[in-house]
Design an enzyme around this catalytic site. Structure first.
Site: not given
Length: 425
Positions: A145-146, A294, A325, A22
């Site tokens: 965030s990249s 992730d 998370r 994705k």
């Protein structure tokens, strides 16, 4: 829907056709849309995130709701900002309104974009008036965030002056930025990175991105199952030397008793990775996963199940994923007697000690696909566990439960009581 899960009677074994990436699919959709083209449906991942992206790119509405698709929110913010004539409110679900987007908005504004906050400052929803962006030199702190960087880079070939981007700090997930640059170059963009300095020259794209690899992020959960079951799995579509950062999962799981053997053409079905058990296992897992955040849910649950104490750092960005998370992993691992500590922000560790198991665990998923897939393999050690809201896997891997059944696992309606579940066996 909730599932109770029972493990295979024998060692699990399966050939698994992994979903397409994705991450690559969403980048392909943006790049091709900038060219005025659409990627053929067969060439992208079929999941909630890409469906949200494709629907947004083909929508002429003045309000676009991308629900919980964080990648779509960031990439579309840049795409719509550089689309002259478009005026749109970009919104999402309740969790999306808590995920920061301020650094990207501020960067785009400095490049000439017209963006306002429709709610809380620094967070979605956004009101975007598309225009031609001037581009030029820019510094950005992308430590959150990249995807802020990737969003800017993909639209940079259409800025009047291109973009000279300097990252003001070492950031996590750098492999995702390199993946973006690789796909841009394949589409004909003139882009290069030298350490923390990235240059994209104006000129647009000249060819579509039509090929998307199988998803290495999804593969992590099969590596987890292999590590805790010693079964036999062939993951179709995976290639050695992938540009995806999460391909590092093969190297990481070599420390957790999993061998990977690549073949360029498995039984006439194309490239594949064959997973088998290895006697080699590390006594303690210590790693900085800032480039591969992730992978954390699969790795942490694997360590907890096979008894490997761990200290994992570089997890700061896990606070702003589909759920927090770090907090979610800490809470759910307690259900199998594992108390994780957070000795510093972005660090999760376990000393290997366990508490007695009380009852049959029922795992919450927090609307997070990776939480559901990471805890399903607990069923190998504790048959009959429940995964709540199991449908969340549709965000990235809709076929996951079907593939799990194909490997010999049994899925039972979550309303079935433990007494009834085991009486039927």
């Amino acid at each position: 829907m909730d599932y109770r899960i029972l493990p295979p009677e024998d060692l699990p074994e399966a050939e698994v056709r992994l979903p397409l990436s994705k991450s690559m699919s969403n980048r392909a959709l943006i790049i091709n849309a900038l060219m005025g083209e659409e990627t053929p449906a067969r060439a992208i991942a079929h999941c909630d995130d890409t469906a949200a992206m494709l629907a947004a790119l083909t929508s002429g509405a003045d309000e676009i709701d991308i629900d919980g698709a964080g990648t779509a929110m960031r990439f579309l913010t840049a795409f719509l900002a550089c689309s002259p004539g478009r005026e749109v409110t970009l919104t999402g679900n309740e969790r999306m309104a808590c995920r920061p987007i301020g650094p990207l908005v501020e960067a785009l504004r400095r490049l000439g974009a017209r963006i306002e906050y429709a709610g809380r400052e620094g967070f979605p929803p956004l009101r975007i008036c598309g225009s031609s962006l001037q581009g030029g030199k820019l510094e950005i702190d992308a430590s959150m965030s990249s995807q802020y960087v990737s969003a800017l880079l993909m639209v940079a070939p259409y800025m009047e002056q291109g973009l000279e981007l300097t990252l003001t700090c070492e950031i996590g997930s750098m492999p995702y930025i390199d993946l973006t640059l690789d796909m841009m170059r394949r589409a004909g963009a003139d882009a290069e990175r030298e350490q923390l300095c990235i240059t994209v020259r104006p000129g647009g794209y000249s060819r579509q991105v039509t090929e998307v690899e199988a998803d290495w992020s999804a593969a992590a959960f099969w590596y987890e199952i292999e590590a805790v079951s010693s079964g036999f799995f062939t993951l179709l579509g995976l290639e050695d030397g992938s540009a995806q950062g999460d391909a590092a999962v093969a190297r990481i799981y070599a420390e957790m008793s999993v061998n990977t053997e690549f073949t360029s053409d498995y039984d006439g079905q194309g490239p594949a990775a064959e997973l088998t058990a290895s006697p080699d296992i590390s006594p303690r897992f210590v790693s900085d996963l800032s480039d591969h955040p992730d992978l954390t849910p699969a790795i942490v649950v694997t360590c907890a199940l096979v008894g490997i104490p761990f200290r994992i750092s570089g997890l700061e960005t896990l606070r702003i994923k589909e759920c927090d998370r770090i907090e979610a992993l800490q809470r759910e691992l307690k259900k199998i007697g594992v108390e994780c500590a957070i000795p510093a922000e972005g660090v999760l560790e376990w000393d290997g000690r366990r508490h007695p198991l009380i009852g049959l665990p029922e795992f919450d998923t927090y609307g997070d696909h990776r939480m559901a897939m990471a805890f399903a393999p607990v069923s190998i050690y504790i048959p009959g566990i429940k995964i709540r809201d199991a449908e969340v896997v549709s965000k990235s891997y809709p076929e996951y439960w079907e593939h799990l059944q194909g490997a010999g696992f049994t899925l039972v309606d979550g309303d079935v009581s433990p007494d009834q579940l085991f009486a039927d066996q």
